[in-house]
Design a protein around this motif. Structure first.
Motif, PDB file in Angstrom:
ATOM      1  N   ALA A  14      -2.522   3.774   2.257  1.00 58.58           N
ATOM      2  CA  ALA A  14      -3.532   3.324   3.220  1.00 58.58           C
ATOM      3  C   ALA A  14      -3.362   1.847   3.564  1.00 58.58           C
ATOM      4  O   ALA A  14      -3.734   1.412   4.663  1.00 58.58           O
ATOM      5  CB  ALA A  14      -4.931   3.576   2.672  1.00 58.58           C
ATOM      6  N   ILE A  15      -2.775   1.074   2.649  1.00 60.00           N
ATOM      7  CA  ILE A  15      -2.641  -0.376   2.870  1.00 60.00           C
ATOM      8  C   ILE A  15      -1.720  -0.694   4.045  1.00 60.00           C
ATOM      9  O   ILE A  15      -2.090  -1.479   4.934  1.00 60.00           O
ATOM     10  CB  ILE A  15      -2.178  -1.076   1.583  1.00 60.00           C
ATOM     11  N   PRO A  16      -0.496  -0.141   4.131  1.00 61.45           N
ATOM     12  CA  PRO A  16       0.336  -0.437   5.310  1.00 61.45           C
ATOM     13  C   PRO A  16      -0.258   0.073   6.611  1.00 61.45           C
ATOM     14  O   PRO A  16      -0.032  -0.524   7.670  1.00 61.45           O
ATOM     15  CB  PRO A  16       1.666   0.259   4.995  1.00 61.45           C
ATOM     16  N   VAL A  17      -1.046   1.159   6.569  1.00 55.51           N
ATOM     17  CA  VAL A  17      -1.716   1.628   7.790  1.00 55.51           C
ATOM     18  C   VAL A  17      -2.685   0.563   8.282  1.00 55.51           C
ATOM     19  O   VAL A  17      -2.766   0.276   9.486  1.00 55.51           O
ATOM     20  CB  VAL A  17      -2.451   2.961   7.525  1.00 55.51           C
ATOM     21  N   MET A  18      -3.431  -0.036   7.356  1.00 52.88           N
ATOM     22  CA  MET A  18      -4.338  -1.126   7.720  1.00 52.88           C
ATOM     23  C   MET A  18      -3.568  -2.313   8.278  1.00 52.88           C
ATOM     24  O   MET A  18      -4.001  -2.960   9.245  1.00 52.88           O
ATOM     25  CB  MET A  18      -5.148  -1.551   6.500  1.00 52.88           C
ATOM     26  N   ALA A  19      -2.395  -2.595   7.686  1.00 55.61           N
ATOM     27  CA  ALA A  19      -1.588  -3.717   8.167  1.00 55.61           C
ATOM     28  C   ALA A  19      -1.046  -3.449   9.567  1.00 55.61           C
ATOM     29  O   ALA A  19      -1.047  -4.335  10.427  1.00 55.61           O
ATOM     30  CB  ALA A  19      -0.431  -3.971   7.202  1.00 55.61           C
TER      31      ALA A  19
ATOM     32  N   PHE B 236       8.647  -0.599  -1.967  1.00 53.13           N
ATOM     33  CA  PHE B 236       9.766  -0.834  -1.043  1.00 53.13           C
ATOM     34  C   PHE B 236       9.276  -1.589   0.188  1.00 53.13           C
ATOM     35  O   PHE B 236       9.979  -2.463   0.713  1.00 53.13           O
ATOM     36  CB  PHE B 236      10.368   0.491  -0.554  1.00 53.13           C
ATOM     37  N   LEU B 237       8.087  -1.213   0.659  1.00 46.08           N
ATOM     38  CA  LEU B 237       7.536  -1.857   1.859  1.00 46.08           C
ATOM     39  C   LEU B 237       7.274  -3.331   1.597  1.00 46.08           C
ATOM     40  O   LEU B 237       7.535  -4.182   2.462  1.00 46.08           O
ATOM     41  CB  LEU B 237       6.238  -1.154   2.274  1.00 46.08           C
ATOM     42  N   ALA B 238       6.767  -3.639   0.388  1.00 42.51           N
ATOM     43  CA  ALA B 238       6.503  -5.042   0.046  1.00 42.51           C
ATOM     44  C   ALA B 238       7.807  -5.830  -0.017  1.00 42.51           C
ATOM     45  O   ALA B 238       7.926  -6.928   0.550  1.00 42.51           O
ATOM     46  CB  ALA B 238       5.763  -5.119  -1.283  1.00 42.51           C
TER      47      ALA B 238
ATOM     48  N   ALA C  61      -0.807  -7.867   3.258  1.00 38.70           N
ATOM     49  CA  ALA C  61      -0.759  -6.486   2.767  1.00 38.70           C
ATOM     50  C   ALA C  61       0.319  -6.307   1.702  1.00 38.70           C
ATOM     51  O   ALA C  61       0.175  -5.476   0.798  1.00 38.70           O
ATOM     52  CB  ALA C  61      -0.507  -5.522   3.922  1.00 38.70           C
ATOM     53  N   THR C  62       1.389  -7.073   1.806  1.00 35.06           N
ATOM     54  CA  THR C  62       2.465  -6.995   0.823  1.00 35.06           C
ATOM     55  C   THR C  62       1.958  -7.378  -0.564  1.00 35.06           C
ATOM     56  O   THR C  62       2.249  -6.703  -1.556  1.00 35.06           O
ATOM     57  CB  THR C  62       3.620  -7.916   1.248  1.00 35.06           C
TER      58      THR C  62
ATOM     59  N   ILE D  56      -0.803 -11.411  10.723  1.00 34.41           N
ATOM     60  CA  ILE D  56      -1.019 -12.640   9.956  1.00 34.41           C
ATOM     61  C   ILE D  56       0.046 -12.717   8.871  1.00 34.41           C
ATOM     62  O   ILE D  56       0.255 -11.754   8.134  1.00 34.41           O
ATOM     63  CB  ILE D  56      -2.422 -12.652   9.305  1.00 34.41           C
ATOM     64  N   THR D  57       0.716 -13.856   8.777  1.00 37.22           N
ATOM     65  CA  THR D  57       1.741 -14.018   7.746  1.00 37.22           C
ATOM     66  C   THR D  57       1.584 -15.370   7.052  1.00 37.22           C
ATOM     67  O   THR D  57       1.084 -16.323   7.639  1.00 37.22           O
ATOM     68  CB  THR D  57       3.163 -13.928   8.332  1.00 37.22           C
TER      69      THR D  57
END
Length: 345
Positions: free
Chosen positions: A125-130, A274-276, A144-145, A136-137
């Motif tokens: 659910a976290i990457p979907v929110m991102a 992996f996404l992070a 989100a990472t 924002i970075t």
């Protein structure tokens, strides 16, 4: 490492298949070594699947996604990560078919496996929110990472407590098998020091093979016209997930049912990292905002497959269609249908 960007299509396919074979062989051996080391070092059974087993068999996938992200191919990096989770969930359906006594989800239900499945849905659910939130970075890394890594570590604590101090448990049936009853005689006469040495040799082998899979996967995408989402979600994801397939089927055949399910679900939760890692390697901003809506499609598919698996673990049907559970049948159907749809997109 050498640049593989200018090689011919036939050589790209050859290197891709050869690297996939290396991942399958080396990953299987690494898994056996990791399992014995986990027992000798006293790690809990849930942590074997969630950390040691999941991390070691996921090395090739990590290298594939991070390498693709570093090369600027955000689509391949994300689709390989999420596609690997979907593919490994399907592998449980394959393992279910290999266990003839009863449906795997009936025999391997446990609080720890259910907790790992719930953690996986939360992490996805976290990457979907991102994806849907503002870009924002901080030093090129999306918040989100950081949240994915923190949530994963917190989830491990919950899984460990579910294993050591469960507040409830699955009803025991004649088809249920406890992991405590299983004995592992692999590498019985091998010293712990020799096992760590084998681990140290096999791990980088899988890492290098994963890099080749990533680079040739990019080539195949460019040379064939197939979308990076399809190549990452199917070709590289399945290739880098071969250790999980062999491991889960082998675990079922030797009767280690809870380990088979826990290794897959725990490995899937680890794979969200992996996404992070990919976001850190991607230097053109937030990787979550550099990909198409197809990635949301992949994540939604993966959440659905995980939800079906959790329902199977809760319902615990003893026998189903073609001697596999209803959830395994639906997982196979949805996976094949969804990627057939992507191939023609």
């Amino acid at each position: 490492m050498p640049d593989l960007g200018g090689i011919s299509p036939s050589l790209s396919v050859t290197l891709f298949l050869a690297s996939a074979l290396v991942i399958g062989v080396a990953g299987t051996r690494l898994t056996g070594v990791s399992d014995v080391l986990a027992e000798r070092t006293g790690l809990g059974e849930a942590l074997i699947g969630a950390v040691l087993l999941g991390a070691t068999t996921s090395l090739s996938g990590i290298v594939t996604s991070v390498s693709a992200a570093a090369l600027g191919d955000a689509e391949l990096a994300v689709s390989n990560a999420v596609g690997g989770i979907a593919a490994q969930t399907v592998f449980l359906a394959v393992a279910d078919a290999a266990y003839r006594r009863a449906n795997l989800e009936h025999a391997a239900a446990s609080p720890a496996n259910l907790a790992q499945g719930a953690l996986l849905v939360t992490l996805l659910a976290i990457p979907v929110m991102a994806f849907s939130g503002p870009e924002i970075t901080l030093w090129g890394v999306h918040p989100a990472t950081i949240l994915i890594v923190a949530a994963y570590l917190f989830g491990l604590r919950i899984i460990s407590r579910a294993q050591t101090k469960p507040m409830w448990g699955a009803v025991q049936t004649p088809e249920t098998q406890n992991e405590e009853e299983e004995e592992n005689n692999d590498h019985e006469n091998t010293s712990t020091r020799a096992l760590w040495l084998r681990f140290a040799l096999l791990a980088p082998t899988i890492g290098v093979a994963g890099w080749v899979v990533a680079r040739t996967g990019v080539n195949i995408s460019e040379q064939t016209g197939l979308s990076a989402t399809f190549v990452g979600g199917v070709l590289t994801a399945v290739a880098t997930s071969l250790p999980e397939l062999v491991t889960s089927v082998a675990a079922v055949r030797r009767g280690a049912l809870t380990l088979a399910v826990g290794g897959i679900i725990g490995g899937n939760a680890f794979d969200t990292i992996f996404l992070a890692f990919s976001d850190v390697a991607y230097r053109e901003g937030s990787i979550y905002h550099a990909v198409s809506e197809q990635q949301l499609y992949l994540i939604s598919l993966t959440v659905m497959l995980t939800g079906l698996l959790l329902m199977g673990l809760l319902r615990r049907e003893k026998h189903g269609i073609a001697n596999i559970g209803f959830e395994s049948f639906l997982i196979l159907l949805l996976y094949l249908g969804s990627f057939a749809f992507l191939a023609f997109d």
